[in-house]
Write a protein that holds these residues in place. Structure first.
Motif, PDB file in Angstrom:
ATOM      1  N   VAL A  25      -0.073  65.700  94.727  1.00  0.00           N
ATOM      2  CA  VAL A  25       0.302  65.062  93.461  1.00  0.00           C
ATOM      3  C   VAL A  25      -0.604  63.871  93.175  1.00  0.00           C
ATOM      4  N   LEU A  26      -0.826  63.018  94.186  1.00  0.00           N
ATOM      5  CA  LEU A  26      -1.698  61.860  93.990  1.00  0.00           C
ATOM      6  C   LEU A  26      -3.130  62.283  93.647  1.00  0.00           C
ATOM      7  N   GLY A  27      -3.630  63.302  94.322  1.00  0.00           N
ATOM      8  CA  GLY A  27      -4.966  63.809  94.007  1.00  0.00           C
ATOM      9  C   GLY A  27      -5.042  64.371  92.601  1.00  0.00           C
ATOM     10  N   GLY A  28      -4.013  65.094  92.205  1.00  0.00           N
ATOM     11  CA  GLY A  28      -3.965  65.642  90.845  1.00  0.00           C
ATOM     12  C   GLY A  28      -3.906  64.548  89.796  1.00  0.00           C
ATOM     13  N   ALA A  50     -14.636  54.724  89.231  1.00  0.00           N
ATOM     14  CA  ALA A  50     -14.682  54.168  90.589  1.00  0.00           C
ATOM     15  C   ALA A  50     -13.328  53.586  90.985  1.00  0.00           C
ATOM     16  N   ALA A  51     -12.648  52.909  90.058  1.00  0.00           N
ATOM     17  CA  ALA A  51     -11.336  52.328  90.361  1.00  0.00           C
ATOM     18  C   ALA A  51     -10.305  53.415  90.641  1.00  0.00           C
ATOM     19  N   ALA A  55      -8.469  54.021  94.215  1.00  0.00           N
ATOM     20  CA  ALA A  55      -7.005  54.014  94.353  1.00  0.00           C
ATOM     21  C   ALA A  55      -6.513  55.292  95.028  1.00  0.00           C
ATOM     22  N   ALA A  56      -7.083  56.425  94.659  1.00  0.00           N
ATOM     23  CA  ALA A  56      -6.681  57.687  95.284  1.00  0.00           C
ATOM     24  C   ALA A  56      -7.046  57.701  96.768  1.00  0.00           C
ATOM     25  N   MET A  57      -8.224  57.203  97.111  1.00  0.00           N
ATOM     26  CA  MET A  57      -8.633  57.152  98.516  1.00  0.00           C
ATOM     27  C   MET A  57      -7.749  56.196  99.307  1.00  0.00           C
ATOM     28  N   ALA A  58      -7.371  55.071  98.713  1.00  0.00           N
ATOM     29  CA  ALA A  58      -6.488  54.116  99.401  1.00  0.00           C
ATOM     30  C   ALA A  58      -5.126  54.754  99.664  1.00  0.00           C
TER      31      ALA A  58
END
Length: 149
Positions: A25-28, A50-51, A55-58
């Motif tokens: 879900v977060l990746g989507g 980039a932001a 955020a997704a990587m964090a």
């Protein structure tokens, strides 16, 4: 008796299923937001993209920490061993390919599938190295478990 002296119980299958769903879900959401908001031209679009990716990587890194704390010591050792040896071996294979192509560039024609712009070619090269590292990791991980059974 305090909670720190007792060993933690590993996460169950339901927790891991929830983990996978949350990550998907977060990746989507990050991908959709990047597609919608990242179309802005110039530095603003780059900064927004980039932001969102950061955020997704964090969020993904936070989920990985939760997962890491829920596995036992044997699983941790298997992953550390596979990360070092498999990742290093995969990177070495990729570097051999890279150096061979660089030193023999005049003898090689570049496939159109790799891209036509420098950015496309760079991304293709990075993905190839990551795939070699992932393959090495998976082989080393499986080998560690087979050896320690």
């Amino acid at each position: 008796m305090n909670d720190l002296s007792r060993p933690r119980r590993p996460h169950g299958p339901g927790a891991y299923l929830l983990y996978i769903v949350v990550c998907l879900v977060l990746g989507g959401l990050a991908g959709a937001a990047s597609a919608i908001l990242g179309d802005q031209p110039g530095p603003v679009g780059t900064a927004v993209t980039a932001a969102l990716v950061t955020a997704a990587m964090a969020a993904g890194f936070t989920a990985c920490l939760w997962w890491w704390r829920g596995i036992d010591e044997a699983a941790r050792e298997a992953h550390k061993w596979a990360w070092w040896w498999g990742g290093t071996g995969g990177m070495a294979v990729g570097i051999v390919l890279l150096l061979t192509l660089m030193l023999r560039a005049e003898d090689q024609s570049l496939s159109a599938k790799l891209g036509s712009t420098p950015a496309d070619i760079f991304v293709s090269g990075m993905m190839c190295i990551l795939l070699f590292q992932l393959a090495g990791y998976l082989l080393a991980w499986a080998g560690w478990w087979l050896k320690h059974r």
